[in-house]
Design a protein around this motif. Structure first.
Motif, PDB file in Angstrom:
ATOM      1  N   THR A  48       0.832  -1.201   0.000  1.00 30.51           N
ATOM      2  CA  THR A  48       0.000   0.000   0.000  1.00 30.51           C
ATOM      3  C   THR A  48       0.866   1.251   0.000  1.00 30.51           C
ATOM      4  N   SER A  49       1.968   1.204   0.738  1.00 29.84           N
ATOM      5  CA  SER A  49       2.841   2.385   0.811  1.00 29.84           C
ATOM      6  C   SER A  49       3.431   2.724  -0.553  1.00 29.84           C
ATOM      7  N   THR A  50       3.702   1.689  -1.361  1.00 31.82           N
ATOM      8  CA  THR A  50       4.211   1.946  -2.720  1.00 31.82           C
ATOM      9  C   THR A  50       3.170   2.685  -3.552  1.00 31.82           C
ATOM     10  N   LEU A  51       1.902   2.257  -3.441  1.00 28.36           N
ATOM     11  CA  LEU A  51       0.829   2.954  -4.148  1.00 28.36           C
ATOM     12  C   LEU A  51       0.748   4.410  -3.697  1.00 28.36           C
ATOM     13  N   TYR A  52       0.774   4.636  -2.361  1.00 23.84           N
ATOM     14  CA  TYR A  52       0.696   6.009  -1.839  1.00 23.84           C
ATOM     15  C   TYR A  52       1.840   6.855  -2.388  1.00 23.84           C
ATOM     16  N   THR A  53       3.047   6.319  -2.334  1.00 25.87           N
ATOM     17  CA  THR A  53       4.221   7.100  -2.768  1.00 25.87           C
ATOM     18  C   THR A  53       4.143   7.463  -4.243  1.00 25.87           C
ATOM     19  N   LEU A  54       3.904   6.458  -5.098  1.00 23.48           N
ATOM     20  CA  LEU A  54       3.873   6.709  -6.544  1.00 23.48           C
ATOM     21  C   LEU A  54       2.673   7.574  -6.937  1.00 23.48           C
ATOM     22  N   PHE A  55       1.524   7.353  -6.302  1.00 21.45           N
ATOM     23  CA  PHE A  55       0.325   8.134  -6.614  1.00 21.45           C
ATOM     24  C   PHE A  55       0.542   9.607  -6.279  1.00 21.45           C
ATOM     25  N   TYR A  56       1.131   9.869  -5.110  1.00 22.05           N
ATOM     26  CA  TYR A  56       1.355  11.269  -4.706  1.00 22.05           C
ATOM     27  C   TYR A  56       2.405  11.934  -5.586  1.00 22.05           C
ATOM     28  N   GLN A  57       3.459  11.187  -5.919  1.00 30.83           N
ATOM     29  CA  GLN A  57       4.510  11.754  -6.769  1.00 30.83           C
ATOM     30  C   GLN A  57       3.959  12.136  -8.146  1.00 30.83           C
ATOM     31  N   LYS A  58       3.028  11.343  -8.669  1.00 33.73           N
ATOM     32  CA  LYS A  58       2.520  11.611 -10.021  1.00 33.73           C
ATOM     33  C   LYS A  58       1.396  12.641 -10.025  1.00 33.73           C
ATOM     34  N   TYR A  59       0.474  12.553  -9.017  1.00 34.84           N
ATOM     35  CA  TYR A  59      -0.729  13.366  -9.069  1.00 34.84           C
ATOM     36  C   TYR A  59      -0.798  14.459  -8.002  1.00 34.84           C
ATOM     37  N   GLY A  60       0.087  14.457  -7.028  1.00 36.24           N
ATOM     38  CA  GLY A  60       0.088  15.524  -6.035  1.00 36.24           C
ATOM     39  C   GLY A  60      -0.993  15.383  -4.971  1.00 36.24           C
ATOM     40  N   MET A  61      -1.599  14.226  -4.835  1.00 33.32           N
ATOM     41  CA  MET A  61      -2.603  13.979  -3.803  1.00 33.32           C
ATOM     42  C   MET A  61      -2.616  12.487  -3.485  1.00 33.32           C
ATOM     43  N   THR A  62      -3.186  12.121  -2.328  1.00 35.54           N
ATOM     44  CA  THR A  62      -3.216  10.723  -1.935  1.00 35.54           C
ATOM     45  C   THR A  62      -4.407  10.022  -2.577  1.00 35.54           C
ATOM     46  N   PRO A  63      -4.391   8.679  -2.645  1.00 38.85           N
ATOM     47  CA  PRO A  63      -5.549   7.948  -3.183  1.00 38.85           C
ATOM     48  C   PRO A  63      -6.846   8.262  -2.441  1.00 38.85           C
ATOM     49  N   ASN A  64      -6.778   8.369  -1.109  1.00 41.14           N
ATOM     50  CA  ASN A  64      -7.981   8.696  -0.330  1.00 41.14           C
ATOM     51  C   ASN A  64      -8.537  10.060  -0.705  1.00 41.14           C
ATOM     52  N   GLU A  65      -7.655  11.055  -0.849  1.00 38.42           N
ATOM     53  CA  GLU A  65      -8.091  12.400  -1.228  1.00 38.42           C
ATOM     54  C   GLU A  65      -8.716  12.390  -2.627  1.00 38.42           C
ATOM     55  N   TYR A  66      -8.141  11.618  -3.524  1.00 36.80           N
ATOM     56  CA  TYR A  66      -8.669  11.528  -4.885  1.00 36.80           C
ATOM     57  C   TYR A  66     -10.067  10.926  -4.873  1.00 36.80           C
TER      58      TYR A  66
END
Length: 570
Positions: free
Chosen positions: A544-562
């Motif tokens: 899950t942490s990998t998803l959080y890291t890559l998602f934030y780096q690409k989109y500037g927000m966390t999956p939950n915020e999205y």
């Protein structure tokens, strides 16, 4: 990382400002006392300021002794009290005493004193982000200095007008005004001239840092100013005192990193670390650099180092602490230490609740005290009973108004955050439409074997990869590996990386991660009941942490915020 910096705009860095304010406010007090008190009293005032950070109660006790002995004017006493609370980050309390000093009838004829205290009020309102009051007192100071030819007071006025302009979004104008304030301060002759110029430069640098402008040239100007001033009479820039250069180094580090000059940034950060205990006074900018460099373990190590020295809310700038706790919690989260991340977020929530309570009480106390001061001016014209009745009415109104304002402010902040996230969610969808994963369309004509050259062979090999990864969704396999693809598709090992670089203009790892992130966005939009852990697993991420890291780096927000932004927008 840009959106995170914007969202923490209100969390502006106050630590260096406070350090400089110690010198600035002390100099103010000394000038006030110089002609009106004896050398013995001035020595006691020196002691009051010396105990400010280590023992506030001792400072206040010494001040009360001076008051009891009649050795200091009441309005000067209020000014010193305001200084003590300001230096400890309690801006609401300092406002109360500065106003008492400013509106004291015995100080009404002292224009120099009024100008000085208004300058301090402006710093308080700046730290409390009260733009309306800051603008009102800036106009008041401008009127008081209209006939003054003193470069110092002119620089204070222009500096604060520049700050107000920046808060209003007039970026270039604010830069020009701060440079004008610097030039005016350089013409001054006050003992605190060098502190003023340094403070103006640092403020300009922080603005440029906040706006993501290139500030390396301005950093260079400041370095040159410090070096050229070290031998000047009255200059605080001692060659043996590394604090000034350390502060410059940490700001330069951030600018170098943003300019893509990582090695120079790391070298500059190394110079900062060589300073004796640099984190005792500039931890916030160090954390900002480590955050932008994604050095989460270093942030946690720094937190472990400075945590014993973090003091209570009344002694540390609130916005600094909030920003620090957020960044440390994010570091724990990105390193997979979820329990510690949750504990840190809980500490942040407790800190915010305590501040909201203190802010409400301070606002009520401040307005109530203002009313009492006005009531004293008309006490002879009104009966005591009538005055008490009106006082109770005002207090009730103030409590209701303060409560209403706090509720409205919280609602407005929540709405602004949600709107920002909704805009970002729409941007993500547009980004996916404008920048699809690169590859071949199904209808493209395949070359026959007789026509094939080396380029055509590469085309066929890449089409195999693309078809297996994308169309057959092999990217969702968490055990997907480069060797597995090479073996399955019979692709030469030395061709693998070249194919992705040639046809997709990226690396194999980035290609697969982009596919998984695009799929994660789709799952988050369509399946509100899926947990983030389930989404990470379904997309092929190892954790899950990998998803959080890559998602934030690409989109500037966390999956939950999205997910929240998408669901609310619907």
């Amino acid at each position: 990382m840009g959106d995170k910096n914007i969202s923490s705009r209100r969390a502006y860095s106050f630590l260096m400002r406070l350090m400089l304010a110690v010198l600035l406010l002390s100099a103010f007090a000394y000038v006030q006392a110089k002609e009106k008190v004896s050398p013995e009293t001035r020595a006691k005032i020196d002691k009051i300021y010396s105990y400010n950070f280590t023992d506030l109660q001792k400072s206040l006790s010494l001040l009360r002794q001076l008051e009891s002995a009649g050795q200091i004017e009441p309005y000067s006493s209020n000014e010193i009290r305001g200084d003590l609370y300001y230096n400890r980050g309690n801006f609401f309390e300092s406002l109360k005493y500065y106003k008492r000093g400013l509106y004291d009838e015995r100080a009404s004829g002292d224009i120099a004193f009024q100008q000085k205290v208004i300058g301090k009020l402006l710093m308080c309102f700046d730290n409390n982000h009260n733009l309306a009051e800051m603008n009102r007192y800036a106009m008041m100071l401008k009127k008081l200095t209209a006939d003054s030819n003193t470069p110092y007071m002119q620089s204070v006025v222009v500096f604060n007008e520049g700050k107000i302009a920046h808060s209003g979004g007039f970026t270039d104008k604010s830069y020009q005004m701060l440079r004008q304030a610097i030039n005016l301060a350089k013409k001054g002759t006050t003992p605190k001239k060098y502190e003023d110029i340094y403070y103006y430069y640092i403020t300009l640098i922080k603005m440029m840092q906040e706006d993501h402008r290139d500030g390396l040239a301005t950093i260079g100007e400041l370095e040159q100013f410090v070096k050229s001033s070290q031998s000047a009479k009255g200059s605080p820039f001692s060659a043996s005192d590394p604090r000034w250069q350390a502060d410059i180094d940490i700001h330069k580090t951030i600018f170098l990193l943003r300019a893509g000059r990582e090695q120079e940034a790391e070298a500059c950060y190394g110079n900062f670390l060589k300073t004796k205990d640099p984190f005792s006074y500039d931890y916030l900018h160090a954390v900002e650099y480590l955050t932008e460099a994604c050095r989460w373990d270093d942030i946690i190590s720094l937190w472990d180092r400075i945590r014993p020295n973090i003091i209570d809310l009344g002694q540390e700038p609130y916005f600094d602490l909030c920003q620090l706790y957020r960044q440390v919690a994010d570091a724990y989260d990105k390193t997979g230490r979820r329990d510690e991340a949750i504990a840190t977020f809980r500490q942040l929530d407790s800190l915010q609740n305590a501040f909201r309570h203190n802010e409400e009480q301070s606002a009520i106390t401040e307005i109530t005290n203002n009313y009492e001061n006005k009531a004293q001016a008309i006490e002879q014209e009104r009966t005591l009973a009538k005055m008490r009745q009106k006082e109770m009415i005002v207090i009730v109104i103030v409590i209701l108004a303060a409560g209403t304002l706090l509720v409205l402010r919280e609602k407005r902040n929540a709405a602004l955050i949600l709107k920002k996230n909704q805009r970002m969610a729409k941007y993500i969808e547009q980004l996916q439409k404008k920048e699809p994963i690169q590859g071949f369309m199904a209808e493209e004509k395949q070359p026959n074997n007789d026509e094939m050259g080396e380029n055509d062979t590469d085309t066929i090999l890449y089409r195999r990869l693309y078809d297996r990864l994308v169309r057959q969704q092999l990217f969702l396999d968490p055990n997907l590996s480069r060797d597995k693809l090479l073996e399955e598709l019979n692709i030469p090992k030395n061709k693998f990386a070249q194919l992705f670089k040639k046809f997709a203009q990226t690396s194999y790892a980035h290609f697969v991660n982009d596919l998984r992130l695009e799929h994660a966005c789709s799952l988050l939009r369509q399946h509100s009941n899926h947990t983030i852990e389930a989404v990470a697993h379904d997309c092929g991420f190892s954790s899950t942490s990998t998803l959080y890291t890559l998602f934030y780096q690409k989109y500037g927000m966390t999956p939950n915020e999205y997910r929240k932004a998408v669901q609310t927008d619907r």
